[in-house]
Design a protein around this motif. Structure first.
Motif, short mmCIF file in Angstrom:
data_model
loop_
_atom_site.label_atom_id
_atom_site.label_comp_id
_atom_site.label_asym_id
_atom_site.label_seq_id
_atom_site.Cartn_x
_atom_site.Cartn_y
_atom_site.Cartn_z
N GLN A 165 34.40 -39.84 -15.66
CA GLN A 165 35.54 -39.57 -16.41
C GLN A 165 35.17 -39.06 -17.61
N GLN A 166 34.08 -39.26 -18.21
CA GLN A 166 33.74 -38.61 -19.61
C GLN A 166 32.10 -38.40 -19.66
N THR A 195 36.14 -35.24 -19.10
CA THR A 195 36.44 -35.12 -20.62
C THR A 195 34.70 -34.77 -21.05
N LEU A 197 32.70 -34.92 -24.73
CA LEU A 197 32.73 -35.11 -26.16
C LEU A 197 31.44 -34.44 -26.56
N TRP A 212 36.29 -27.64 -17.92
CA TRP A 212 36.46 -28.87 -18.15
C TRP A 212 38.02 -29.53 -17.98
N LYS A 213 38.23 -30.66 -17.82
CA LYS A 213 39.38 -30.99 -18.30
C LYS A 213 39.83 -30.93 -19.72
N GLU A 214 38.97 -31.23 -20.52
CA GLU A 214 39.06 -31.00 -21.98
C GLU A 214 37.69 -31.28 -22.77
N VAL A 215 37.34 -30.43 -23.66
CA VAL A 215 36.11 -30.61 -24.68
C VAL A 215 36.55 -30.85 -26.09
N ILE A 216 36.26 -31.96 -26.39
CA ILE A 216 36.48 -32.57 -27.68
C ILE A 216 35.50 -32.64 -28.60
N TYR A 229 37.69 -42.95 -26.64
CA TYR A 229 38.21 -41.82 -25.63
C TYR A 229 38.31 -42.23 -24.27
#
Length: 498
Positions: A165-166, A195, A197, A212-216, A229
């Motif tokens: 997931q991360q 995701t 990080l 990616w799904k998301e880059v934070i 997260y």
């Protein structure tokens, strides 16, 4: 269940796992091998540079250097320096390039000598860059890093199954190694569910090379932030039952309990219902009855007194009514009419007073909302003045606490050195100097001259400055409206506020 994939060096992964309360799987992408345990600083070193917290743990004689100022990249590195006992710590949060910029702006070349302590692989060779910019600098390598060619077999399986997931990334080097592995892997398409990080914006930019799904970006990336997260799929809904539903449910439960109580509770016999009464109880009961009777008697006497007072009041009311009747039958007394007093002329309020008051408050004091409201009564709906307008004095007070505005200038170095540093390192080193804009604004406001706004509008401003400039424009516009209305009713014409 989904996992957090940890990619830091083995020791860091193990330490991080002890702090996490979410499912994790480790696949170190960098193998760190220490080469030196004790170091001797070059003669004349005035400052240290550390881009990794690891150096403060590896050097056994680090305590002998704590009196030397140290420049650190990141909060973790600065915290490690503080834990090691360093007294003077300069911290930057973005990257090694930011350290380079600060050194150029703040440190004299002639008396500064830097030592960059770190690993064999760096993205910015700070020592080399500083030397090319005219500083004295040395690089001290205490460990080597070896990049992995693939994920661990367990991590490969989990990634292929889409159960990650991360993934947190603490260093740019680790992110680059992961990207190289991902591009030639069979699970790259699964990253659309993952995701990332990133500890810095530079790491995030590198990670965005793949999907990616998301880059934070998480500057304070830590075990707690990883947990924050992490999302647990399948968690039960936490919707609250409406109050009416809760009430009905409670009532239903109470009814069921009552029915069960009535049906299951044993029926008492008549003998059980008769209480045992003693002679003392009977005597007490007799006395209580007598007391109640006495109170009833007293109540009857009070009722008789109330009746008497009611009748007396009725008689008095009748006598008063008779007296009024006799008085009304007497001939009326005619009084001579009094001469009417001349009525005072209506007070006509001069609307210009409101505008003059607002002008005075704007230029010499503080603006009251009531003054603006009074002025707005004399203005059409499309020209209403904002109640939030502030005075010149208040603008000056705000301006005093604003920071100096600075501008970038070229470094005073030979073009060949500058160009060489840019070409070889890919860096952009900035130097700044104060501008006269703040002084111009102060002098302009004191003269009620807003022409300084043109220069401020032409440059990018930080948030607090931008808000202040907006307030200035508002005050200027209100002053112009007030001046226009006063000029229309005065023989003397004043100019607009520029």
């Amino acid at each position: 269940m989904t996992y957090v994939l940890l990619t830091r060096p083995e020791e860091d992964c193990q330490e991080l796992k002890t702090k996490l309360i979410v499912p994790t799987i480790s696949s170190p992408l960098l193998k760190v091998t220490q080469k030196v345990k004790r170091i001797t600083l070059p003669e004349g070193v005035t400052d240290l540079i550390a881009t990794s917290a690891r150096v403060f743990e590896m050097i056994t004689n680090i305590k002998s250097m704590v009196a030397t100022p140290v420049w650190c990249v990141g909060e973790a590195t600065a915290a490690a320096a503080k834990a090691a006992g360093f007294n003077t710590i300069f911290q930057v949060n973005r990257s090694a390039q930011e350290i380079l910029e600060r050194i150029v702006n703040e440190c004299p070349k002639e008396s500064s000598h830097f030592a960059h302590i770190g690993g064999s692989v760096v993205h910015v060779d700070l020592a080399e860059a500083l030397v090319k910019l005219g500083f004295k600098a040395d690089r001290i390598i205490i460990y080597e890093t070896e990049a992995a060619q693939s994920l661990s077999p367990e991590a490969e399986t989990i990634m292929q199954a889409g159960l990650v997931q991360q993934i947190p990334f603490f260093s740019l080097r680790t992110a680059e190694v992961f990207i190289d592995i991902a591009k030639k892997s069979e699970w790259a398409d699964k990253l659309g569910r993952v995701t990332a990080l990133a500890h810095s914006e530079a790491i995030a930019r590198s990670l965005r090379q793949i999907s990616w799904k998301e880059v934070i970006v998480v500057p304070d990336l830590s075990a707690q932030r990883i947990v924050d997260y992490y999302k647990r799929p399948g968690d039960p809904s936490m919707k609250q039952i409406p109050f009416i539903g809760q009430l009905l449910a409670t009532a239903a439960v109470a009814a069921i309990i009552s029915m069960l109580t009535v049906s299951l509770w044993p029926v008492p016999s008549p003998q059980d219902l008769l209480p045992s009464v003693t002679s003392n109880d009977l005597q007490a009961l007799t006395e209580e009855v007598a007391s109640v009777k006495e109170k009833i008697k007293s109540t009857s006497e009070i009722e008789e007194k109330i009746q008497y007072l009611t009748e007396t009041m009725a008689q008095l009311q009748k006598e008063i009514a008779d007296q009024k009747t006799e008085k009304s039958e007497a001939p009326p007394i005619i009084e001579a009419p009094k001469p009417a007093e001349p009525s005072a002329p209506p007070i006509v309020k001069d609307s210009m007073d409101s505008f003059r008051n607002l002008q005075q408050e704007l230029t010499t004091g503080s603006v009251r909302a009531s003054t603006v409201i009074e002025v707005n009564k004399h203005l059409p709906a499309d020209q209403q003045l904002p109640r939030s307008v502030i005075s010149i004095r208040d603008l000056l007070d705000q301006l005093q606490v604003l920071p100096e505005l600075k501008r970038e200038i070229n470094l005073e170095v030979e073009n060949s050195l500058w160009q060489k540093a840019i070409n070889s390192m890919g860096l952009k080193v900035r130097k700044t100097e104060p501008t006269p804009l703040k002084d111009q604004a102060i002098n302009g406001l004191k003269r009620l001259d807003f022409s300084f706004l043109e220069a401020l509008d032409a440059v990018p401003l930080p948030g607090d400055w931008a808000l202040w400039v907006k307030e200035c424009h508002q005050t200027k516009n209100v002053l112009n409206v007030v001046s226009t209305h006063l000029n229309q009713n005065s023989s003397t014409t004043a100019g607009d506020y520029k």
